[in-house]
Design an enzyme around this catalytic site. Structure first.
Site, PDB file in Angstrom:
ATOM      1  N   GLY A  85       0.808  -1.225   0.000  1.00  0.00           N
ATOM      2  CA  GLY A  85       0.000   0.000   0.000  1.00  0.00           C
ATOM      3  C   GLY A  85       0.830   1.259   0.000  1.00  0.00           C
ATOM      4  O   GLY A  85       0.319   2.346   0.276  1.00  0.00           O
ATOM      5  N   LEU A  86       2.131   1.135  -0.310  1.00  0.00           N
ATOM      6  CA  LEU A  86       2.982   2.328  -0.346  1.00  0.00           C
ATOM      7  C   LEU A  86       3.280   2.750  -1.790  1.00  0.00           C
ATOM      8  O   LEU A  86       4.238   3.470  -2.055  1.00  0.00           O
ATOM      9  CB  LEU A  86       4.284   2.087   0.438  1.00  0.00           C
ATOM     10  CG  LEU A  86       4.082   1.721   1.917  1.00  0.00           C
ATOM     11  CD1 LEU A  86       5.415   1.507   2.611  1.00  0.00           C
ATOM     12  CD2 LEU A  86       3.284   2.809   2.657  1.00  0.00           C
ATOM     13  N   ALA A  91       5.411   3.603  -8.343  1.00  0.00           N
ATOM     14  CA  ALA A  91       6.819   4.028  -8.300  1.00  0.00           C
ATOM     15  C   ALA A  91       7.608   3.282  -9.375  1.00  0.00           C
ATOM     16  O   ALA A  91       8.435   3.868 -10.084  1.00  0.00           O
ATOM     17  CB  ALA A  91       7.404   3.757  -6.916  1.00  0.00           C
ATOM     18  N   ASP A 132      -1.572   7.626  -7.333  1.00  0.00           N
ATOM     19  CA  ASP A 132      -0.266   6.999  -7.064  1.00  0.00           C
ATOM     20  C   ASP A 132       0.776   7.468  -8.073  1.00  0.00           C
ATOM     21  O   ASP A 132       1.884   7.850  -7.702  1.00  0.00           O
ATOM     22  CB  ASP A 132      -0.382   5.465  -7.147  1.00  0.00           C
ATOM     23  CG  ASP A 132      -1.035   4.868  -5.914  1.00  0.00           C
ATOM     24  OD1 ASP A 132      -1.660   5.626  -5.156  1.00  0.00           O
ATOM     25  OD2 ASP A 132      -0.906   3.651  -5.705  1.00  0.00           O
TER      26      ASP A 132
HETATM   27  O1  PMV Z   1      -2.758   0.347  -2.563  1.00  0.00           O
HETATM   28  P1  PMV Z   1      -2.197   1.462  -3.330  1.00  0.00           P
HETATM   29  O2  PMV Z   1      -0.990   2.083  -2.748  1.00  0.00           O
HETATM   30  O3  PMV Z   1      -1.985   1.127  -4.779  1.00  0.00           O
HETATM   31  O4  PMV Z   1      -3.289   2.660  -3.314  1.00  0.00           O
HETATM   32  C1  PMV Z   1      -4.459   2.609  -4.072  1.00  0.00           C
HETATM   33  C2  PMV Z   1      -5.333   3.812  -3.822  1.00  0.00           C
HETATM   34  C3  PMV Z   1      -6.788   3.589  -4.197  1.00  0.00           C
HETATM   35  O5  PMV Z   1      -7.488   4.809  -3.930  1.00  0.00           O
HETATM   36  C4  PMV Z   1      -7.416   2.485  -3.338  1.00  0.00           C
HETATM   37  C5  PMV Z   1      -6.943   3.198  -5.659  1.00  0.00           C
HETATM   38  C6  PMV Z   1      -6.659   4.329  -6.633  1.00  0.00           C
HETATM   39  O6  PMV Z   1      -6.397   4.007  -7.822  1.00  0.00           O
HETATM   40  O7  PMV Z   1      -6.738   5.522  -6.259  1.00  0.00           O
END
Ligand code: PMV
Length: 291
Positions: A85-86, A91, A132
């Site tokens: 989730g980072l 990246a 992201d």
């Molecule tokens: O899990 P991560 O770091 O890829 O974050 C995704 C963020 C979400 O809002 C859940 C999905 C998005 O595309 O914005």
């Protein structure tokens, strides 16, 4: 084509994940942790690329206009934890498009790097909001709306944010969690709409709190955001435990960050106390570090 390198930053979403996919704003912060990609011409390059990475390399080569993706060897390094989730996939996407464009001596603006990397991100999870890729390319503290039109702004914090990242110990899969929530939303739009709009209000209030250095209020808003994400079904028992423990150990607030379903949480420490909070969480058996 010449040998070249590129990098992209990890990120934390401070508030607003998931709701951002459904039209609400979110606030994200770039981390100093990054992914670095080196590319070089190599006729046997295909053998250096794992299957999972092949589609991303092909998408990045197409986005940048490099023709022979099979003739490229790539090496990936960096200090960003992956699949927690980072923002590691974004990246990596930013690092790939930057390395490939540098290899054909094409320079990319921040806008182009973010836009092209978001195309590559689709390989990892179908419908990324763009938050992201934008944070991975730009860094800093960003206000983001997916639009259309996509909009981002720098947020001017009144002081340094003392954030601690805590790993739940469970890997997560963004595409799976976002897709499952999308299906639940599709089945009951009137149930989810007010939850997302409440998250949007938390994000707006948090921006003002950040600008005015109202850390106690920001902590409260983050904890409320966690509860709403939990109501949407994207938290886990481990993430809930991290949030409770962080608050019991003195955090002003805490929440899951990113897609959830495992992965990482963030805790807001009182100013200057992030290292102490991270140590206290490590004493409790969690992998935690100040950001
Ligand atoms: O899990 P991560 O770091 O890829 O974050 C995704 C963020 C979400 O809002 C859940 C999905 C998005 O595309 O914005």
């Amino acid at each position: 084509m010449v040998e070249a390198r590129g990098s992209g930053r990890g990120k934390v979403i401070l508030l607003g994940e998931h709701a951002v996919v459904h039209g609400e704003p979110a606030i994200a912060a770039g981390l100093s942790h990054e992914v670095e990609v080196r590319v070089r011409p190599d006729p046997h390059g295909a053998s250096s690329v794992s299957n999972g990475l092949r589609a991303a390399l092909e998408a990045a080569a197409k986005a940048v206009g490099v023709r022979d993706a099979d003739g490229i060897a790539i090496e990936i390094s960096g200090n960003l934890p992956i699949a927690v989730g980072l923002g590691s996939s974004a990246a990596l996407s930013v690092a790939l498009v930057r390395a490939l464009s540098a290899s054909v001596e094409r320079s990319l603006s921040l806008e182009e790097a973010a836009r092209l990397a978001n195309e590559v991100e689709k390989v990892f999870h179908g419908t990324p909001s763009g938050i992201d890729a934008n944070t991975a390319a730009r860094g800093g503290l960003l206000w983001f709306e997916t639009g259309p039109p996509m909009r981002w702004e720098n947020v001017e914090a009144g002081g340094a944010l003392s954030i601690v990242i805590v790993l739940s110990g469970e890997e997560h899969d963004t595409g799976h969690t976002v897709g499952a929530l999308r299906r639940r939303v599709g089945a009951s739009p009137p149930v989810y709409r007010p939850v997302f709009s409440a998250i949007g209000e938390l994000v707006r209030a948090a921006r003002t709190a950040i600008e005015k250095s109202e850390w106690r209020l920001l902590g409260e808003l983050m904890s409320m955001n966690h509860e709403l994400l939990r109501a949407c079904g994207v938290s886990t028992k481990a993430l809930d435990r991290v949030v409770d423990e962080a608050r019991a150990r003195g955090a002003l607030g805490a929440k899951l960050t990113g897609a959830g379903g495992g992965g990482a949480a963030i805790a807001l420490a009182a100013p200057g106390e992030a290292a102490q909070l991270a140590q206290s969480l490590r004493d409790g058996g969690w992998e935690a570090f100040p950001a």
